[in-house]
Design a protein around this motif. Structure first.
Motif, PDB file in Angstrom:
ATOM      1  N   ILE A  17      46.657  39.320  34.336  1.00 35.55           N
ATOM      2  CA  ILE A  17      46.696  40.525  33.499  1.00 35.55           C
ATOM      3  C   ILE A  17      45.685  41.567  33.990  1.00 35.55           C
ATOM      4  O   ILE A  17      46.023  42.706  34.263  1.00 35.55           O
ATOM      5  CB  ILE A  17      46.396  40.173  32.033  1.00 35.55           C
ATOM      6  N   ASN A  18      44.423  41.154  34.052  1.00 35.32           N
ATOM      7  CA  ASN A  18      43.363  42.086  34.485  1.00 35.32           C
ATOM      8  C   ASN A  18      42.224  41.271  35.098  1.00 35.32           C
ATOM      9  O   ASN A  18      42.268  40.037  35.119  1.00 35.32           O
ATOM     10  CB  ASN A  18      42.862  42.952  33.325  1.00 35.32           C
ATOM     11  N   MET A  19      41.203  41.990  35.570  1.00 36.36           N
ATOM     12  CA  MET A  19      40.126  41.289  36.277  1.00 36.36           C
ATOM     13  C   MET A  19      39.400  40.299  35.360  1.00 36.36           C
ATOM     14  O   MET A  19      39.001  39.217  35.773  1.00 36.36           O
ATOM     15  CB  MET A  19      39.138  42.305  36.839  1.00 36.36           C
ATOM     16  N   ALA A  20      39.278  40.656  34.083  1.00 38.74           N
ATOM     17  CA  ALA A  20      38.537  39.797  33.151  1.00 38.74           C
ATOM     18  C   ALA A  20      39.276  38.493  32.836  1.00 38.74           C
ATOM     19  O   ALA A  20      38.667  37.517  32.405  1.00 38.74           O
ATOM     20  CB  ALA A  20      38.273  40.570  31.860  1.00 38.74           C
ATOM     21  N   SER A  21      40.582  38.491  33.071  1.00 38.83           N
ATOM     22  CA  SER A  21      41.358  37.302  32.695  1.00 38.83           C
ATOM     23  C   SER A  21      41.066  36.123  33.641  1.00 38.83           C
ATOM     24  O   SER A  21      41.146  36.276  34.863  1.00 38.83           O
ATOM     25  CB  SER A  21      42.847  37.637  32.746  1.00 38.83           C
TER      26      SER A  21
END
Ligand code: B1M
Length: 225
Positions: A17-21
């Motif tokens: 989904i995104n870098m934090a995922s």
């Protein structure tokens, strides 16, 4: 540009989904669909190409792997989440007409039936393959399908049912839609439904899985992208 689009396709395929995922573990710490879509737009990549050469190929791989039982519902949900995160960046371009979707698909679970997990998967996969999806939810009456189809001429209608008892409602809804809007194409699916049943109730197509719906739509809806 191709490199970015390939990366985007991978994010959708593997549900990044995104870098934090932290999911999937092998892509931890890497940019996801969110950052890559934003970067692609900033670098001037055509939004249409982002959809048709990045997001859609990724989602197509998801559909095929799901059909072949190589991945399961949770992985598909992660891919769908990655897809919808990317689509948020593209939405303004669709609204302004700068980018096009292939057509409109109206989906709902028929009256009396509250099961929506399979229906949601179908909707996500169809959206991921470049269609505008209008999800009417569960327990949907014929009138609602008809009203929505009237507002979206040329839209294909998808009916889902999970209960043997609501198959009869599917039959009645199909009949009512065909009476009110004779040209409407109706595709049906859900665990108790079959090809024979489809023919019996006068629907146009039975798909056993989300990929089947996508493949049917791709043959029926005039392709604009
Ligand atoms: Co219900 N339920 N349920 N349930 N439930 C079943 C369907 C059941 C088979 C369980 C059983 O008895 N073994 C049974 C139906 C029996 C029958 O009719 N022959 C049943 C029953 C009886 C009931 C209640 C009546 C129970 C009760 O209250 N006594 C009740 C009915 C409520 C109502 O709808 N009015 C009920 C309620 C519920 C919950 C609310 C608890 C919950 C639903 C939660 C939700 O959906 N948000 C639930 C669940 C989860 C199930 C099971 C366990 C799982 C269904 C599911 O989501 N599968 C189910 C038993 C089972 O299947 N193991 C069961 C996963 C999903 C990915 O698969 O939905 O088949 P599926 O979708 C597939 C394909 O069918 C296809 O693509 C999807 C992905 O491959 N597909 C389409 C689906 N729609 C499509 C449309 C298309 C094309 C393909 O084109 C338009």
């Amino acid at each position: 540009m191709n490199e970015l689009l390939n990366q985007l396709a991978e994010c959708i395929e593997f549900g990044k989904i995104n870098m934090a995922s932290p999911y999937p573990p092998q892509m931890k710490g890497q940019e996801g669909a969110d950052e890559i879509t934003r970067r692609a737009l900033q670098e001037g990549v055509n939004p249409q190409d982002i959809l048709s050469k990045g997001l859609m190929p990724g989602m197509e791989r998801v559909g095929v792997k799901f059909r072949e039982n190589k991945i399961f519902v949770p992985q598909v949900l992660m891919s769908a989440k990655a897809m919808s995160t990317a689509m948020l960046h593209l939405k303004p371009y669709f609204l302004s007409g700068a980018a096009k979707q292939k057509g409109t698909f109206i989906i709902g679970t028929v009256m009396g039936d509250l099961h929506d997990i399979g229906k949601n998967l179908v909707g996500m996969m169809v959206e991921g393959n470049g269609y505008n999806v209008i999800d009417l939810g569960t327990d949907v009456r014929a009138e609602k399908f008809i009203e929505t189809a009237r507002e979206h001429p040329g839209a294909v209608v998808g009916l889902s049912a999970l209960l043997t008892t609501t198959m009869m409602n599917m039959q009645a809804i199909t009949r009512e839609i065909k009476e009110a809007l004779p040209g409407t194409i109706i595709t049906i699916g859900g665990a108790p439904v079959s090809n024979d049943f489809c023919r019996k109730i006068g629907a146009d197509y039975y798909a056993p899985d989300p990929q089947g719906v996508v493949e049917f739509l791709n043959t029926k809806v005039p392709q604009t992208i």
